[in-house]
Design a protein around this motif. Structure first.
Motif, PDB file in Angstrom:
ATOM      1  N   GLY A  51       3.739   3.880  -0.461  1.00  0.00           N
ATOM      2  CA  GLY A  51       3.270   5.179  -0.917  1.00  0.00           C
ATOM      3  C   GLY A  51       1.805   5.239  -1.257  1.00  0.00           C
ATOM      4  O   GLY A  51       1.256   6.330  -1.454  1.00  0.00           O
ATOM      5  N   ALA A  52       1.141   4.087  -1.338  1.00  0.00           N
ATOM      6  CA  ALA A  52      -0.304   4.104  -1.597  1.00  0.00           C
ATOM      7  C   ALA A  52      -1.019   4.581  -0.338  1.00  0.00           C
ATOM      8  O   ALA A  52      -0.472   4.586   0.757  1.00  0.00           O
ATOM      9  CB  ALA A  52      -0.788   2.720  -1.997  1.00  0.00           C
ATOM     10  N   GLY A  53      -2.276   4.966  -0.483  1.00  0.00           N
ATOM     11  CA  GLY A  53      -3.074   5.423   0.655  1.00  0.00           C
ATOM     12  C   GLY A  53      -3.253   6.921   0.739  1.00  0.00           C
ATOM     13  O   GLY A  53      -3.947   7.399   1.632  1.00  0.00           O
ATOM     14  N   HIS A  54      -2.618   7.693  -0.181  1.00  0.00           N
ATOM     15  CA  HIS A  54      -2.791   9.152  -0.203  1.00  0.00           C
ATOM     16  C   HIS A  54      -2.485   9.781   1.149  1.00  0.00           C
ATOM     17  O   HIS A  54      -3.237  10.627   1.651  1.00  0.00           O
ATOM     18  CB  HIS A  54      -4.208   9.511  -0.661  1.00  0.00           C
ATOM     19  N   GLY A  55      -1.381   9.367   1.749  1.00  0.00           N
ATOM     20  CA  GLY A  55      -0.939   9.963   3.001  1.00  0.00           C
ATOM     21  C   GLY A  55      -1.467   9.284   4.242  1.00  0.00           C
ATOM     22  O   GLY A  55      -1.007   9.581   5.351  1.00  0.00           O
ATOM     23  N   ALA A  56      -2.425   8.398   4.125  1.00  0.00           N
ATOM     24  CA  ALA A  56      -2.966   7.647   5.261  1.00  0.00           C
ATOM     25  C   ALA A  56      -2.427   6.213   5.206  1.00  0.00           C
ATOM     26  O   ALA A  56      -1.949   5.761   4.167  1.00  0.00           O
ATOM     27  CB  ALA A  56      -4.498   7.633   5.213  1.00  0.00           C
ATOM     28  N   PRO A  57      -2.493   5.469   6.318  1.00  0.00           N
ATOM     29  CA  PRO A  57      -2.077   4.065   6.256  1.00  0.00           C
ATOM     30  C   PRO A  57      -2.862   3.281   5.214  1.00  0.00           C
ATOM     31  O   PRO A  57      -2.337   2.366   4.579  1.00  0.00           O
ATOM     32  CB  PRO A  57      -2.347   3.551   7.671  1.00  0.00           C
ATOM     33  N   ALA A  58      -4.128   3.642   5.036  1.00  0.00           N
ATOM     34  CA  ALA A  58      -4.980   3.027   4.018  1.00  0.00           C
ATOM     35  C   ALA A  58      -6.158   3.953   3.791  1.00  0.00           C
ATOM     36  O   ALA A  58      -6.489   4.794   4.633  1.00  0.00           O
ATOM     37  CB  ALA A  58      -5.461   1.645   4.469  1.00  0.00           C
ATOM     38  N   CYS A  59      -6.789   3.823   2.651  1.00  0.00           N
ATOM     39  CA  CYS A  59      -7.960   4.663   2.357  1.00  0.00           C
ATOM     40  C   CYS A  59      -8.865   3.931   1.393  1.00  0.00           C
ATOM     41  O   CYS A  59      -8.482   2.955   0.731  1.00  0.00           O
ATOM     42  CB  CYS A  59      -7.542   6.015   1.784  1.00  0.00           C
ATOM     43  N   PHE A  60     -10.101   4.431   1.327  1.00  0.00           N
ATOM     44  CA  PHE A  60     -11.107   3.889   0.416  1.00  0.00           C
ATOM     45  C   PHE A  60     -11.583   5.012  -0.500  1.00  0.00           C
ATOM     46  O   PHE A  60     -11.933   6.092  -0.030  1.00  0.00           O
ATOM     47  CB  PHE A  60     -12.279   3.319   1.217  1.00  0.00           C
ATOM     48  N   LEU A  61     -11.544   4.754  -1.811  1.00  0.00           N
ATOM     49  CA  LEU A  61     -12.004   5.713  -2.816  1.00  0.00           C
ATOM     50  C   LEU A  61     -13.307   5.191  -3.405  1.00  0.00           C
ATOM     51  O   LEU A  61     -13.297   4.339  -4.300  1.00  0.00           O
ATOM     52  CB  LEU A  61     -10.966   5.898  -3.919  1.00  0.00           C
ATOM     53  N   PRO A  62     -14.449   5.630  -2.879  1.00  0.00           N
ATOM     54  CA  PRO A  62     -15.727   5.060  -3.323  1.00  0.00           C
ATOM     55  C   PRO A  62     -16.010   5.278  -4.799  1.00  0.00           C
ATOM     56  O   PRO A  62     -16.642   4.421  -5.440  1.00  0.00           O
ATOM     57  CB  PRO A  62     -16.762   5.750  -2.425  1.00  0.00           C
ATOM     58  N   ASN A  63     -15.566   6.403  -5.379  1.00  0.00           N
ATOM     59  CA  ASN A  63     -15.858   6.647  -6.794  1.00  0.00           C
ATOM     60  C   ASN A  63     -15.069   5.711  -7.697  1.00  0.00           C
ATOM     61  O   ASN A  63     -15.455   5.500  -8.858  1.00  0.00           O
ATOM     62  CB  ASN A  63     -15.531   8.100  -7.143  1.00  0.00           C
ATOM     63  N   HIS A  64     -13.975   5.161  -7.213  1.00  0.00           N
ATOM     64  CA  HIS A  64     -13.196   4.199  -7.986  1.00  0.00           C
ATOM     65  C   HIS A  64     -13.393   2.770  -7.490  1.00  0.00           C
ATOM     66  O   HIS A  64     -12.819   1.848  -8.086  1.00  0.00           O
ATOM     67  CB  HIS A  64     -11.702   4.548  -7.903  1.00  0.00           C
ATOM     68  N   ALA A  65     -14.191   2.594  -6.430  1.00  0.00           N
ATOM     69  CA  ALA A  65     -14.362   1.265  -5.796  1.00  0.00           C
ATOM     70  C   ALA A  65     -13.006   0.640  -5.530  1.00  0.00           C
ATOM     71  O   ALA A  65     -12.762  -0.542  -5.806  1.00  0.00           O
ATOM     72  CB  ALA A  65     -15.223   0.347  -6.665  1.00  0.00           C
ATOM     73  N   THR A  66     -12.105   1.438  -4.962  1.00  0.00           N
ATOM     74  CA  THR A  66     -10.717   1.012  -4.764  1.00  0.00           C
ATOM     75  C   THR A  66     -10.299   1.224  -3.318  1.00  0.00           C
ATOM     76  O   THR A  66     -10.616   2.253  -2.709  1.00  0.00           O
ATOM     77  CB  THR A  66      -9.779   1.802  -5.694  1.00  0.00           C
ATOM     78  N   ILE A  67      -9.588   0.246  -2.808  1.00  0.00           N
ATOM     79  CA  ILE A  67      -8.957   0.353  -1.497  1.00  0.00           C
ATOM     80  C   ILE A  67      -7.450   0.430  -1.712  1.00  0.00           C
ATOM     81  O   ILE A  67      -6.883  -0.352  -2.484  1.00  0.00           O
ATOM     82  CB  ILE A  67      -9.303  -0.863  -0.610  1.00  0.00           C
ATOM     83  N   GLU A  68      -6.817   1.382  -1.049  1.00  0.00           N
ATOM     84  CA  GLU A  68      -5.365   1.509  -1.136  1.00  0.00           C
ATOM     85  C   GLU A  68      -4.750   1.289   0.243  1.00  0.00           C
ATOM     86  O   GLU A  68      -5.265   1.796   1.240  1.00  0.00           O
ATOM     87  CB  GLU A  68      -4.969   2.889  -1.675  1.00  0.00           C
ATOM     88  N   ILE A  69      -3.650   0.547   0.278  1.00  0.00           N
ATOM     89  CA  ILE A  69      -2.932   0.255   1.523  1.00  0.00           C
ATOM     90  C   ILE A  69      -1.469   0.615   1.314  1.00  0.00           C
ATOM     91  O   ILE A  69      -0.854   0.204   0.312  1.00  0.00           O
ATOM     92  CB  ILE A  69      -3.056  -1.233   1.917  1.00  0.00           C
ATOM     93  N   ASP A  70      -0.924   1.374   2.240  1.00  0.00           N
ATOM     94  CA  ASP A  70       0.500   1.715   2.168  1.00  0.00           C
ATOM     95  C   ASP A  70       1.318   0.448   2.429  1.00  0.00           C
ATOM     96  O   ASP A  70       1.224  -0.156   3.504  1.00  0.00           O
ATOM     97  CB  ASP A  70       0.820   2.784   3.210  1.00  0.00           C
ATOM     98  N   GLY A  71       2.119   0.051   1.458  1.00  0.00           N
ATOM     99  CA  GLY A  71       2.855  -1.204   1.556  1.00  0.00           C
ATOM    100  C   GLY A  71       3.891  -1.239   2.649  1.00  0.00           C
ATOM    101  O   GLY A  71       4.367  -2.321   3.016  1.00  0.00           O
ATOM    102  N   THR A  72       4.246  -0.072   3.211  1.00  0.00           N
ATOM    103  CA  THR A  72       5.228  -0.094   4.300  1.00  0.00           C
ATOM    104  C   THR A  72       4.701  -0.840   5.527  1.00  0.00           C
ATOM    105  O   THR A  72       5.486  -1.312   6.353  1.00  0.00           O
ATOM    106  CB  THR A  72       5.612   1.342   4.701  1.00  0.00           C
ATOM    107  N   HIS A  73       3.378  -0.949   5.634  1.00  0.00           N
ATOM    108  CA  HIS A  73       2.804  -1.648   6.777  1.00  0.00           C
ATOM    109  C   HIS A  73       2.863  -3.163   6.620  1.00  0.00           C
ATOM    110  O   HIS A  73       2.413  -3.886   7.518  1.00  0.00           O
ATOM    111  CB  HIS A  73       1.354  -1.201   6.991  1.00  0.00           C
ATOM    112  N   LEU A  74       3.415  -3.637   5.501  1.00  0.00           N
ATOM    113  CA  LEU A  74       3.673  -5.071   5.365  1.00  0.00           C
ATOM    114  C   LEU A  74       4.896  -5.471   6.182  1.00  0.00           C
ATOM    115  O   LEU A  74       5.146  -6.661   6.399  1.00  0.00           O
ATOM    116  CB  LEU A  74       3.883  -5.435   3.895  1.00  0.00           C
ATOM    117  N   GLY A  75       5.647  -4.481   6.653  1.00  0.00           N
ATOM    118  CA  GLY A  75       6.820  -4.760   7.476  1.00  0.00           C
ATOM    119  C   GLY A  75       7.934  -5.382   6.653  1.00  0.00           C
ATOM    120  O   GLY A  75       8.208  -4.970   5.526  1.00  0.00           O
TER     121      GLY A  75
END
Length: 581
Positions: A51-75
């Motif tokens: 569920g991370a990634g705000h609807g994308a497979p992954a995203c970068f939030l520059p104001n938070h210096a955070t990278i989010e990855i949707d864990g479903t792509h871990l298979g």
């Protein structure tokens, strides 16, 4: 198009509920430890969870210096079992690691933000061009990241185009065709994808846009890949030029991807969607067969383990082959022993003298200086010493010089001979038996430390001369076997003579026509490659006829006269001594 960069400061970063999710928390922390190396910045946090990634497979939030990855792509990988600090482990979840690499590329290279009031159409085109630009910049810094970017390209492209869902698949319009070309063909020009993987998209784009317009768009994404990380104005100008070529208004929001274009049969995707799906399927299939980058530490450890295993195996084989109580009957027979002839005795003495001469080394000369005798006084140094004392300084000059001349010690010689005793080698049985005795006696009479051993190999491997011994008689043998156990012969000589260890002149001589079965041949080739990699010379003596198959990597010497076997081996041994330092 999915949003990979969320610049809105009001967007909150995803948090992981600690209840029953310790695997995701620990994996997020472990990936956070690896992100600075990939992104070349120390302030990043990484969150990976379903569920991370705000609807994308992954995203970068520059104001938070955070990278989010949707864990479903871990298979199917258990997050608690992932060890991202080991490069070899990342291949189990290559897609997720590729998404991390892509977002790290954004974190490192997307150093520009669209200014307030920027035309939305131009911004949309510029952000699309940014996808291939940051990946091109990433592999310029870290070429090995190309594998991971390829592994995630399918997920990113499908998320950006929605071509995998018939209800949202893009219609064949100039806008959609241009976007697909920029995302796929742009990555091909960036060096991520292969040109043949995007051929279907190129054909669809050319149908919708025309060859001239597609060529002009290619110039734009190639120009974008050369833009510096912080040049927002240049990227927006390229976005405006993109809109003008495509025929959309740069000041208006981008058009709906599913409307307009060439109609497709009811319920069927458009030809553009089919081309995108074909391209991503080709990328996924090709990436699945490509080797992942290797971990130097893991590779070194595996090589050390393999070398240790090979050494121990060779030592065990040598202990069995050279055991004094071993059988002397059965296949691979030793026929008898005889007294050496006067010619063989003379040849042994001659070879011993040649080895002694080859082992001679020139004297090395070194000069040293000192502040006190002994040594030759240099007046310049003496004056410098007096001047330093007169100035009240501590004398540092060293006016006395000495010349030291030393003779470098001769390297030891380790020489092993393996003779094939299959029926086709019968003419070499007598000469090799003679050569084995000659070499053993030459090693005994030369002043240099020399060790030789000889084995014959057929269905079994049997010793003819033993390491460190001087045989009183010549051991004769038959050559009528129908199998060649050459891997065991090489192991026996390596284990007995330590042919894999540096610090000596090492020579392995194989006397054979090379006509082996496939399995022993493959095993022997691996052993020869290992010995050659350590610096051991390989000499292959073969009959002079066209039906021979020596192995690769050996120095091949055809013998028209088998009786010259001893001379050929002797010349190779003296050459090995002369060239060893």
């Amino acid at each position: 198009m999915a949003t990979h960069i969320i610049a809105d400061p009001t967007t909150a970063a995803t948090t992981i509920d600690g209840t029953g999710t310790t695997g995701w928390i620990s994996l997020s922390a472990a990936i956070t430890d690896e992100a600075p190396t990939i992104a070349d910045r120390e302030d990043l946090l990484v969150t990976i969870a379903p569920g991370a990634g705000h609807g994308a497979p992954a995203c970068f939030l520059p104001n938070h210096a955070t990278i989010e990855i949707d864990g479903t792509h871990l298979g199917t990988v258990d997050p608690a079992s992932a060890a991202p600090h080991r490069i070899s482990d990342r291949a189990r979840y290559a897609t997720a690691w590729g998404l991390l690499t892509h977002e790290c590329a954004h974190a490192r290279h997307s150093q520009w933000d669209p200014p307030e009031g920027a035309p939305p159409g131009a911004v949309d085109a510029a952000m699309m061009l940014e996808e291939s630009r940051i990946e091109a910049a990433q592999i310029r810094r870290r070429p090995d990241d190309r594998h991971w970017l390829r592994a995630s390209a399918t997920n990113l492209i499908l998320a950006d185009t929605l071509a995998h869902d018939p209800t949202t698949a893009p219609a064949l319009t100039p806008y959609n065709a241009a976007r697909a070309a920029g995302l796929l063909m742009g990555r091909a020009d960036a060096g991520i994808l292969l040109p043949f993987e995007t051929e279907a998209v190129e054909r669809a784009a050319e149908t919708a846009l025309g060859a001239h317009t597609l060529a002009e768009l290619r110039k734009l994404w190639q120009a974008a890949q050369r833009v510096a990380d912080d040049e927002a104005d240049t990227m927006l100008e390229l976005g405006r030029a993109w809109c003008e070529l495509v025929g959309t208004d740069p000041t208006a929001p981008p058009p709906d991807a599913t409307s307009g274009g060439t109609p497709a049969p009811s319920g069927a995707p458009s030809s553009l969607a089919e081309a995108i799906n074909a391209a991503t399927a080709a990328v996924a299939a090709n990436t699945a067969t490509e080797p992942a980058p290797t971990d130097p530490a893991t590779t070194a450890a595996e090589a050390h383990t393999a070398e240790t295993t090979a050494r121990k195996s060779a030592e065990k084989t040598a202990a069995r082959v050279f055991a004094s109580s071993g059988p002397e009957t059965g296949h691979t027979e030793i026929r008898a022993t005889r007294a050496p002839s006067s010619t063989e005795r003379a040849a042994a003495r001659q070879l011993a003298r040649a080895l002694s001469t080859a082992a001679l080394r020139d004297r090395t000369t070194t000069k040293t200086t000192s502040p006190t005798p002994p040594g030759r006084l240099r007046m310049r140094g003496a004056l410098a010493t007096d001047a330093q004392r007169a100035a009240g300084a501590l004398p540092t000059a060293e006016p006395f010089t000495r010349t030291h001349r030393r003779i470098a010690p001769a390297p030891p010689l380790r020489l092993g001979i393996a003779c094939d005793v299959s029926g086709s080698m019968s003419s070499f049985a007598g000469p090799v038996a003679s050569a084995a005795w000659i070499l053993a006696h030459a090693a005994h009479h030369t002043p240099i430390p020399a060790t030789t051993a000889t084995v014959i190999f057929g269905r079994r491997v049997r010793p003819i001369t033993y390491p460190g011994t001087t045989p009183a008689a010549v051991t004769e043998f038959d050559a009528r076997d129908n199998y060649e156990d050459i891997p065991r012969a090489i192991d026996a000589l390596d284990g007995a003579l330590s042919l894999h260890l540096p610090g000596a002149a090492r020579l392995l001589v194989i006397v054979s026509d090379g006509n082996f079965r496939d399995d022993p041949r493959a095993q022997a080739q691996r052993r020869l490659d290992r010995l050659r990699a350590t610096g051991c010379a390989i000499l292959w003596l073969t009959p002079d006829h066209p039906c021979t198959r020596p192995m690769s990597g050996a120095t091949i010497h055809p013998l028209t006269d088998p009786t010259t076997t001893a001379q050929a081996i002797g010349r190779a041994a003296t050459t090995a001594l002369r060239t060893t330092r």
